[in-house]
Design a protein around this motif. Structure first.
Motif, PDB file in Angstrom:
ATOM      1  N   ASN A   7       0.873  -1.077  -0.152  1.00  0.00           N
ATOM      2  CA  ASN A   7       0.098  -0.063  -0.018  1.00  0.00           C
ATOM      3  C   ASN A   7       0.646   1.229   0.122  1.00  0.00           C
ATOM      4  OD1 ASN A   7      -1.623   2.219   0.569  1.00  0.00           O
ATOM      5  ND2 ASN A   7      -2.641   1.196   2.310  1.00  0.00           N
ATOM      6  N   GLY A   8       0.964   1.847  -1.061  1.00  0.00           N
ATOM      7  CA  GLY A   8       1.698   3.172  -1.258  1.00  0.00           C
ATOM      8  C   GLY A   8       1.079   4.251  -1.072  1.00  0.00           C
ATOM      9  N   ASN A   9      -0.093   4.245  -0.288  1.00  0.00           N
ATOM     10  CA  ASN A   9      -0.831   5.472  -0.091  1.00  0.00           C
ATOM     11  C   ASN A   9      -0.274   6.179   0.938  1.00  0.00           C
ATOM     12  OD1 ASN A   9      -2.880   7.559   0.412  1.00  0.00           O
ATOM     13  ND2 ASN A   9      -4.248   6.277   1.588  1.00  0.00           N
ATOM     14  N   PRO A  10       0.159   7.636   0.791  1.00  0.00           N
ATOM     15  CA  PRO A  10       1.094   8.477   1.794  1.00  0.00           C
ATOM     16  C   PRO A  10       0.118   9.074   2.525  1.00  0.00           C
ATOM     17  CG  PRO A  10       1.216   9.381  -0.248  1.00  0.00           C
ATOM     18  CD  PRO A  10       0.476   8.242  -0.764  1.00  0.00           C
ATOM     19  N   ASP A  11      -1.143   9.382   2.243  1.00  0.00           N
ATOM     20  CA  ASP A  11      -2.015  10.154   2.912  1.00  0.00           C
ATOM     21  C   ASP A  11      -2.986   9.454   3.728  1.00  0.00           C
ATOM     22  OD1 ASP A  11      -3.724  12.267   3.572  1.00  0.00           O
ATOM     23  OD2 ASP A  11      -4.360  12.842   1.703  1.00  0.00           O
ATOM     24  N   SER A  12      -2.837   9.506   5.137  1.00  0.00           N
ATOM     25  CA  SER A  12      -3.858   8.828   6.231  1.00  0.00           C
ATOM     26  C   SER A  12      -5.214   9.396   5.993  1.00  0.00           C
ATOM     27  CB  SER A  12      -3.234   8.890   7.321  1.00  0.00           C
ATOM     28  OG  SER A  12      -3.112  10.365   7.823  1.00  0.00           O
ATOM     29  N   SER A  85      -1.148   2.325  -5.483  1.00  0.00           N
ATOM     30  CA  SER A  85      -0.682   3.662  -4.870  1.00  0.00           C
ATOM     31  C   SER A  85      -1.973   4.559  -5.724  1.00  0.00           C
ATOM     32  CB  SER A  85       0.841   4.013  -5.591  1.00  0.00           C
ATOM     33  OG  SER A  85       0.810   5.520  -5.406  1.00  0.00           O
ATOM     34  N   PRO A  86      -2.120   5.735  -5.141  1.00  0.00           N
ATOM     35  CA  PRO A  86      -2.690   6.876  -5.730  1.00  0.00           C
ATOM     36  C   PRO A  86      -1.964   7.411  -6.676  1.00  0.00           C
ATOM     37  CG  PRO A  86      -2.892   7.160  -3.338  1.00  0.00           C
ATOM     38  CD  PRO A  86      -1.831   6.039  -3.768  1.00  0.00           C
ATOM     39  N   VAL A  87      -2.258   7.782  -7.781  1.00  0.00           N
ATOM     40  CA  VAL A  87      -1.629   8.722  -8.771  1.00  0.00           C
ATOM     41  C   VAL A  87      -1.119   9.966  -8.391  1.00  0.00           C
ATOM     42  CG1 VAL A  87      -1.312   9.442 -11.152  1.00  0.00           C
ATOM     43  CG2 VAL A  87      -2.181   7.009 -10.815  1.00  0.00           C
ATOM     44  N   ILE A  88       0.015  10.396  -8.177  1.00  0.00           N
ATOM     45  CA  ILE A  88       0.337  11.492  -7.720  1.00  0.00           C
ATOM     46  C   ILE A  88       1.220  12.225  -8.703  1.00  0.00           C
ATOM     47  CG2 ILE A  88       1.666  12.839  -6.117  1.00  0.00           C
ATOM     48  CD1 ILE A  88       0.951  10.419  -4.107  1.00  0.00           C
ATOM     49  N   MET A  89       0.841  13.429  -9.277  1.00  0.00           N
ATOM     50  CA  MET A  89       1.592  14.233 -10.250  1.00  0.00           C
ATOM     51  C   MET A  89       1.970  13.328 -11.328  1.00  0.00           C
ATOM     52  SD  MET A  89       3.796  16.565  -7.935  1.00  0.00           S
ATOM     53  CE  MET A  89       4.784  17.171  -9.205  1.00  0.00           C
ATOM     54  N   PHE A  91       2.450  10.002 -11.500  1.00  0.00           N
ATOM     55  CA  PHE A  91       3.056   8.723 -11.326  1.00  0.00           C
ATOM     56  C   PHE A  91       2.606   8.033  -9.905  1.00  0.00           C
ATOM     57  CE2 PHE A  91       7.060   6.030 -10.632  1.00  0.00           C
ATOM     58  CZ  PHE A  91       6.949   5.265 -11.699  1.00  0.00           C
ATOM     59  N   VAL A  92       3.325   6.936  -9.603  1.00  0.00           N
ATOM     60  CA  VAL A  92       3.179   6.243  -8.169  1.00  0.00           C
ATOM     61  C   VAL A  92       3.645   7.298  -7.155  1.00  0.00           C
ATOM     62  CG1 VAL A  92       2.782   3.967  -9.273  1.00  0.00           C
ATOM     63  CG2 VAL A  92       4.867   4.696  -8.225  1.00  0.00           C
ATOM     64  N   SER A  93       3.171   6.962  -5.823  1.00  0.00           N
ATOM     65  CA  SER A  93       3.694   7.487  -5.054  1.00  0.00           C
ATOM     66  C   SER A  93       5.224   7.499  -4.668  1.00  0.00           C
ATOM     67  CB  SER A  93       3.076   7.514  -3.435  1.00  0.00           C
ATOM     68  OG  SER A  93       3.371   6.090  -3.090  1.00  0.00           O
ATOM     69  N   ALA A  94       5.852   8.410  -3.819  1.00  0.00           N
ATOM     70  CA  ALA A  94       7.302   8.208  -3.591  1.00  0.00           C
ATOM     71  C   ALA A  94       7.271   7.088  -2.742  1.00  0.00           C
ATOM     72  CB  ALA A  94       7.851   9.225  -2.812  1.00  0.00           C
ATOM     73  N   LEU A  95       6.741   6.687  -1.928  1.00  0.00           N
ATOM     74  CA  LEU A  95       6.480   5.470  -0.874  1.00  0.00           C
ATOM     75  C   LEU A  95       6.623   4.198  -1.681  1.00  0.00           C
ATOM     76  CD1 LEU A  95       3.806   6.424   1.851  1.00  0.00           C
ATOM     77  CD2 LEU A  95       6.305   6.004   2.070  1.00  0.00           C
ATOM     78  N   LEU A  96       5.552   4.132  -2.763  1.00  0.00           N
ATOM     79  CA  LEU A  96       5.915   2.876  -3.596  1.00  0.00           C
ATOM     80  C   LEU A  96       7.183   2.867  -4.621  1.00  0.00           C
ATOM     81  CD1 LEU A  96       4.129   0.580  -3.948  1.00  0.00           C
ATOM     82  CD2 LEU A  96       3.138   1.412  -6.145  1.00  0.00           C
ATOM     83  N   ILE A 147       1.344   4.952 -18.930  1.00  0.00           N
ATOM     84  CA  ILE A 147       2.895   5.091 -18.832  1.00  0.00           C
ATOM     85  C   ILE A 147       3.237   4.260 -17.505  1.00  0.00           C
ATOM     86  CG2 ILE A 147       4.699   6.685 -17.801  1.00  0.00           C
ATOM     87  CD1 ILE A 147       3.350   8.846 -19.899  1.00  0.00           C
ATOM     88  N   ILE A 148       2.561   4.575 -16.353  1.00  0.00           N
ATOM     89  CA  ILE A 148       2.714   3.666 -15.243  1.00  0.00           C
ATOM     90  C   ILE A 148       2.774   2.343 -15.469  1.00  0.00           C
ATOM     91  CG2 ILE A 148       2.067   3.184 -12.786  1.00  0.00           C
ATOM     92  CD1 ILE A 148       1.011   6.121 -12.796  1.00  0.00           C
ATOM     93  N   ARG A 149       1.601   1.800 -16.132  1.00  0.00           N
ATOM     94  CA  ARG A 149       1.387   0.435 -16.504  1.00  0.00           C
ATOM     95  C   ARG A 149       2.672  -0.123 -17.318  1.00  0.00           C
ATOM     96  NH1 ARG A 149       0.758  -2.939 -20.092  1.00  0.00           N
ATOM     97  NH2 ARG A 149       0.690  -1.614 -21.740  1.00  0.00           N
ATOM     98  N   GLU A 150       3.100   0.768 -18.237  1.00  0.00           N
ATOM     99  CA  GLU A 150       4.152   0.139 -19.181  1.00  0.00           C
ATOM    100  C   GLU A 150       5.738   0.182 -18.263  1.00  0.00           C
ATOM    101  OE1 GLU A 150       6.587  -1.054 -22.456  1.00  0.00           O
ATOM    102  OE2 GLU A 150       4.329  -1.126 -21.873  1.00  0.00           O
ATOM    103  N   ILE A 151       5.812   1.007 -17.389  1.00  0.00           N
ATOM    104  CA  ILE A 151       7.094   1.012 -16.518  1.00  0.00           C
ATOM    105  C   ILE A 151       7.010  -0.244 -15.649  1.00  0.00           C
ATOM    106  CG2 ILE A 151       7.996   2.210 -14.552  1.00  0.00           C
ATOM    107  CD1 ILE A 151       7.323   4.876 -15.738  1.00  0.00           C
TER     108      ILE A 151
END
Length: 183
Positions: A7-12, A85-89, A91-96, A147-151
């Motif tokens: 779970n790469g969600n950074p926001d509680s 992850s939520p998509v942030i800017m 891409f995936v979160s920095a956590l993920l 793009i995220i899926r391809e990465i």
């Protein structure tokens, strides 16, 4: 099947995302899967500093003393690892992304040619299939998702596996669970 969910969600405060993953975990457990859910924001995971100790001094283990060791152990012993992850800017979160980088000890530094490309050699006999679950926001478009899926599809090649599915939290949990049951 043994499943690891990252779970790469950074926001509680983003409780909908966390609840979606809890619902997915419960649905998978009802189908007799063993599921381990890591909430990365609550874990002590240091950034990869590119020291290459995981390849040279402590082969197969990150030199940093953090909880990435638990994740790597669970990951490599799973049949399926789901990156979420939520998509942030766009891409995936920095956590993920941080935990993606911390999986590098699971492959060798040595390279081989795969379909005309250089890729790392496997350290282990088997690797889990990968899944991807993303949550769009109002700025996320289809190109971001592609793009995220391809990465992650390309990342799976280096991790000696394949991307089995990419879903959005717009998809009902039951649909994702059925997709996983068919892997």
């Amino acid at each position: 099947m043994k499943i690891t969910i990252l779970n790469g969600n950074p926001d509680s405060k983003n409780k909908d995302f966390d609840q979606y993953l809890l619902d997915l975990k419960r649905s998978l457990e009802v189908c007799n899967h063993r599921v381990r859910l890591f909430r990365l924001r609550d874990m002590n995971i240091k950034y990869c500093i590119g020291c290459f100790n995981c390849w040279l001094k402590t082969p197969g283990e990150c030199f940093a003393k953090d909880e990435s060791h638990d994740i790597c152990r669970e990951y490599i012993n799973s049949d399926l690892a789901i990156f979420t992850s939520p998509v942030i800017m766009g891409f995936v979160s920095a956590l993920l992304k941080k935990i993606n980088d911390k999986l590098i000890p699971l492959i060798h530094p040595y390279l081989e040619m795969v379909n005309g490309e250089c890729h790392h050699l496997a350290r282990y006999d088997r690797y889990p299939a990968l899944g991807l679950i993303l949550a769009k926001d109002d700025r996320t478009d289809d190109e971001d998702i592609e793009i995220i899926r391809e990465i992650y599809r390309r990342d799976a090649i280096n991790l000696k596996t394949s991307l089995s599915f990419a879903k959005l939290t717009d998809n009902p949990v039951e649909e994702v669970c059925n997709e996983i049951n068919n892997i």
